[in-house]
Design a protein around this motif. Structure first.
Motif, mmCIF file in Angstrom:
data_model
loop_
_atom_site.group_PDB
_atom_site.id
_atom_site.type_symbol
_atom_site.label_atom_id
_atom_site.label_comp_id
_atom_site.label_asym_id
_atom_site.label_seq_id
_atom_site.Cartn_x
_atom_site.Cartn_y
_atom_site.Cartn_z
ATOM 1 N N UNK A 184 2.806 -6.624 5.784
ATOM 2 C CA UNK A 184 2.765 -5.919 7.076
ATOM 3 C C UNK A 184 2.202 -6.872 8.129
ATOM 4 N N UNK A 185 1.103 -7.549 7.774
ATOM 5 C CA UNK A 185 0.364 -8.327 8.774
ATOM 6 C C UNK A 185 1.078 -9.616 9.186
ATOM 7 N N UNK A 186 1.707 -10.297 8.224
ATOM 8 C CA UNK A 186 2.379 -11.562 8.573
ATOM 9 C C UNK A 186 3.591 -11.321 9.492
ATOM 10 N N UNK A 187 4.504 -10.373 9.167
ATOM 11 C CA UNK A 187 5.610 -10.130 10.106
ATOM 12 C C UNK A 187 5.142 -9.589 11.458
ATOM 13 N N UNK A 188 4.081 -8.790 11.462
ATOM 14 C CA UNK A 188 3.547 -8.302 12.748
ATOM 15 C C UNK A 188 3.092 -9.486 13.599
ATOM 16 N N UNK A 189 2.399 -10.444 12.966
ATOM 17 C CA UNK A 189 1.917 -11.622 13.702
ATOM 18 C C UNK A 189 3.073 -12.464 14.236
ATOM 19 N N UNK A 190 4.155 -12.547 13.468
ATOM 20 C CA UNK A 190 5.315 -13.350 13.876
ATOM 21 C C UNK A 190 6.103 -12.714 15.019
ATOM 22 N N UNK A 191 5.965 -11.391 15.201
ATOM 23 C CA UNK A 191 6.832 -10.688 16.159
ATOM 24 C C UNK A 191 6.064 -10.028 17.305
ATOM 25 N N UNK A 197 -2.589 -2.873 7.248
ATOM 26 C CA UNK A 197 -2.599 -2.519 5.829
ATOM 27 C C UNK A 197 -3.863 -1.695 5.612
ATOM 28 N N UNK A 198 -3.723 -0.412 5.342
ATOM 29 C CA UNK A 198 -4.920 0.407 5.126
ATOM 30 C C UNK A 198 -5.627 0.041 3.810
ATOM 31 N N UNK A 216 0.066 -2.902 -3.855
ATOM 32 C CA UNK A 216 0.943 -2.287 -2.845
ATOM 33 C C UNK A 216 0.193 -1.246 -2.010
ATOM 34 N N UNK A 217 0.411 -1.265 -0.710
ATOM 35 C CA UNK A 217 -0.117 -0.210 0.158
ATOM 36 C C UNK A 217 0.782 -0.055 1.376
ATOM 37 N N UNK A 218 1.066 1.197 1.725
ATOM 38 C CA UNK A 218 1.911 1.495 2.889
ATOM 39 C C UNK A 218 1.084 1.485 4.159
ATOM 40 N N UNK A 219 1.747 1.138 5.263
ATOM 41 C CA UNK A 219 1.088 1.182 6.567
ATOM 42 C C UNK A 219 2.130 1.110 7.664
ATOM 43 N N UNK A 437 -6.199 -12.233 0.261
ATOM 44 C CA UNK A 437 -7.547 -11.843 -0.173
ATOM 45 C C UNK A 437 -7.786 -10.351 0.073
ATOM 46 N N UNK A 438 -7.233 -9.852 1.177
ATOM 47 C CA UNK A 438 -7.436 -8.446 1.566
ATOM 48 C C UNK A 438 -6.826 -7.514 0.523
ATOM 49 N N UNK A 439 -5.635 -7.865 0.021
ATOM 50 C CA UNK A 439 -4.996 -7.045 -1.022
ATOM 51 C C UNK A 439 -5.746 -7.162 -2.336
ATOM 52 N N UNK A 440 -6.183 -8.371 -2.682
ATOM 53 C CA UNK A 440 -6.902 -8.572 -3.937
ATOM 54 C C UNK A 440 -8.191 -7.739 -3.968
ATOM 55 N N UNK A 441 -8.818 -7.569 -2.780
ATOM 56 C CA UNK A 441 -10.069 -6.808 -2.700
ATOM 57 C C UNK A 441 -9.841 -5.338 -2.340
ATOM 58 N N UNK A 442 -8.591 -4.959 -2.054
ATOM 59 C CA UNK A 442 -8.281 -3.555 -1.733
ATOM 60 C C UNK A 442 -8.764 -3.109 -0.363
ATOM 61 N N UNK A 443 -9.040 -4.062 0.537
ATOM 62 C CA UNK A 443 -9.641 -3.748 1.837
ATOM 63 C C UNK A 443 -8.591 -3.478 2.915
ATOM 64 N N UNK A 444 -9.000 -2.866 4.040
ATOM 65 C CA UNK A 444 -8.066 -2.714 5.156
ATOM 66 C C UNK A 444 -8.014 -3.992 5.996
ATOM 67 N N UNK A 445 -6.830 -4.319 6.519
ATOM 68 C CA UNK A 445 -6.669 -5.480 7.391
ATOM 69 C C UNK A 445 -5.634 -5.177 8.454
#
Length: 494
Positions: A184-191, A197-198, A216-219, A437-445
C-alpha cells in the motif's frame, strides 16, 4: 458543474448530501473517465458499470430521504484480491481464470453496508507478489505520472499499483488495497497518494486472496489524509470469521486528522540512513522532521538495530507462507484447468501454465525454506529475527516515542520494463527496504506525499505508529500534507 472526478472523497460526500449532484452522475463521471483512461493506464482489469449504476441509484434513493451510510453514493475501485460476489476476482492471475465467488469479503461488505458504489476491480501484481505491478497476468499498470520532459512510462509501484494509479488519475474516489511488505505504502509514495497499512488485525482478512497470512493487511489508498481516514473507518472492524481479527472498537479516524502533533515525540531511526540513499530522499526526511517540529512535536534519535535483517527475514517468511497458501490452486474445483494424462499431471500442467514467473519463484523459495533440513536453518531463524524486530519497536515506543518518521521508498518511480530491476529480483525487492519492518512487527504505517524529485515525480514519507494507534498517524501525516502544500495531481497525458 466542476469535474466531479476531481473532488476529494470528503467533498464528494458533502456534495451528495447537499444534493449538488447525484450518485448516478458522480458514478457516470468516473465510468466515463475509466473508459477514456484505462486503455492507456491499465488500472482496471474489470469494470462493472451495470452494478455501479444500480448501487448508485439505490444510494440516491436513500440520500433523497436524508438517509444513508458514511460512504453513501461514493464510487470506489476494489483491488482484485478482494472477493466480490458474482464479480471478477482473480488476483490478477491466469490460474483463477473465470472465477467469480459466491461470497463477499468482509472489508468490501463493510463498504457496501456504508453505501459505497463499486466501479470495478483494480489491477495488481499477481497474487500481490511484486513491487512494480509488472507481474500481473493482465499486463503492467502504467503510472499517470511522467518525468518532466519524458514520454517514458513509469511504474505505479506494487502490488496495489492499480489502486494507486486509479486514485491518482481520478478513476475512483478511493480504493481498497492490501499490504504484505509495503504494497500500500510504496505505490502510494510513487503516485502522490495517501496509503495506510493498519495494525495487523484491524481489518478482516476474510475473503481476501491470501499471500502471506501472518503479514497481509487491508487498507485504503486515497487522495488525501482525510479521505484515507474516512475509508478506513468503514473498512475496519472486528470479524469473527477471521481468527486474527482484533475485537476493538473502531475510532472515528477522520476526527483525529486535525488533532495536530503538539507534545508528540517523533523517533528517527539511524538504521534507515542507507548507503547510497539519494540526497533528495535524505533532504525530504529532514524537511518532514522540521515540519513536525514547527507544529510542536519533538524529535528523538532512536535505534532499531535489527532493521538490516528485516528484508532477508521477510523474503523467507512471506514465500514460505505463500507456498503453503498457493498449494490450493490445482485446477480441480475452480479457475484454470489444463488436462493431463492423470491427476498429478493435471496439477503440474495447470500450475505451470497458471502461475507467472515471480509467483513460481516465490513458491520455490518458500518450498525450499520449509523443506526437511532447511526449516530450522531458514524459517525458524527468520521468525526469531521477526521477534527481535518487533522488540526493537516496542523498546522505542516504551521509551516515550509516539511515532517514527522514515522515508517511504529509496527512490521515485522507475520505468516500466526497467532492465536493471527486472534482471535482478533482489534489486526489485530492495524497494521494500523501508516498509517490510512494519509488516514483520504487525504495526500501522502510513505513506503521505511530501515532495517531488528533480524530475517532478512524487516522493513520500512514512510514519510508523504504536499498535492500534492509527489516529496519531493520521494526525501527524496531516501535518506533513498541510506543510508540504503541494499539488500532487499528474499532468494528464492519456
Amino acid at each position: 458543474m466542476t469535474d466531479l472526478t476531481k473532488l476529494t472523497l470528503a467533498d464528494a460526500r458533502k456534495g451528495l448530501k447537499a444534493k449538488d449532484f447525484t450518485s448516478v452522475e458522480l458514478t457516470q463521471a468516473y465510468l466515463d473517465a475509466i473508459e477514456s483512461a484505462n486503455p492507456s493506464l491499465n488500472a482496471y482489469v474489470a469494470v462493472t458499470p451495470e452494478q455501479a449504476t444500480e448501487m448508485a441509484k439505490a444510494s440516491d434513493e436513500k440520500l433523497a430521504k436524508g438517509e444513508g451510510g458514511a460512504l453513501e453514493g461514493i464510487p470506489l475501485g476494489i483491488k482484485d484480491l478482494f472477493a466480490t460476489k458474482g464479480a471478477h476476482t482473480q488476483a490478477a492471475s491466469h490460474i483463477l481464470d473465470g472465477f467469480k465467488p459466491e461470497y463477499e469479503s468482509s472489508v468490501t461488505a463493510n463498504l457496501w453496508r456504508d453505501g459505497a458504489v463499486m466501479l470495478g476491480k483494480l489491477n495488481m501484481d499477481e497474487f500481490a507478489m511484486g513491487s512494480s505491478n509488472e507481474t500481473s497476468y493482465y499486463g503492467p499498470v502504467v503510472s499517470p505520472f511522467r518525468a518532466q520532459g519524458s514520454n517514458a512510462n513509469l511504474v505505479p509501484g506494487g502490488s496495489s499499483g492499480g489502486s494507486a494509479a486509479a486514485v491518482a488519475a481520478w478513476l475512483c474516489a478511493g480504493a481498497t488495497a492490501t499490504d504484505t511488505g509495503g504494497s500500500i505504502r510504496q505505490p502510494a509514495a510513487f503516485t502522490g497518494t495517501v496509503g495506510i497499512k493498519p495494525t495487523y488485525g484491524r481489518c478482516s482478512r476474510w475473503g481476501i486472496v491470501a499471500f502471506a497470512s501472518s503479514l497481509d493487511q487491508a487498507g485504503p489508498i486515497a487522495r488525501t489524509v482525510e479521505d484515507a481516514a474516512i475509508l478506513m473507518t468503514s473498512m475496519a472492524g472486528y470479524d469473527p470469521k477471521d481468527s486474527t481479527s482484533v475485537d476493538l472498537p473502531v475510532p472515528d479516524f477522520a476526527a483525529a486528522v486535525e488533532r495536530g502533533v503538539k507534545g508528540l515525540t517523533i523517533g528517527v531511526p539511524r538504521e534507515y540512513r542507507m548507503d547510497g540513499m539519494p540526497e533528495e530522499i535524505e533532504a525530504l526526511w529532514k524537511q518532514g522532521l522540521e515540519w513536525l517540529k514547527a507544529e510542536g512535536a519533538s524529535v528523538k534519535d532512536i535505534s532499531l538495530p535489527h532493521t538490516k535483517y528485516a528484508l532477508p527475514a521477510y523474503y523467507i517468511v512471506a514465500p514460505a507462507e505463500a507456498s503453503s497458501n498457493l498449494a490450493r490452486y490445482d485446477g480441480v474445483k475452480y479457475g484454470l484447468r489444463v488436462s493431463g494424462k492423470d491427476i498429478t499431471d493435471m496439477y503440474e500442467l495447470t500450475r505451470a501454465a497458471g502461475f507467472g514467473r515471480e509467483v513460481k519463484r516465490r513458491i520455490m523459495i518458500g518450498t525450499y525454506v520449509l523443506s526437511a533440513g532447511y526449516y530450522d536453518a531458514y524459517y525458524v531463524r527468520a521468525q526469531k529475527v521477526r521477534t527481535l524486530i518487533k522488540r526493537d519497536f516496542e523498546t522505542a515506543f516504551n521509551d516515550g516515542v509516539d511515532a517514527i518518521l522514515t522515508p517511504a521508498t529509496p527512490s521515485a518511480a522507475f520505468g516500466v520494463g526497467d532492465e536493471d530491476m527486472n534482471a535482478d529480483p533482489v534489486k526489485m525487492y530492495l524497494n521494500d527496504v523501508f516498509t517490510v519492518t512494519v509488516n514483520m512487527a504487525g504495526l500501522p504505517g502510513i505513506a503521505v506525499p511530501a515532495g517531488k524529485d528533480g524530475k517532478g515525480l512524487p516522493l513520500g514519507l512514512q510514519l510508523i505508529g504504536k499498535p492500534f494507534d492509527e489516529e496519531t498517524l493520521f494526525a501527524a501525516s496531516r501535518v506533513i500534507e498541510k506543510s508540504a502544500g503541494l499539488d500532487f495531481s499528474p499532468t494528464r497525458w492519456w
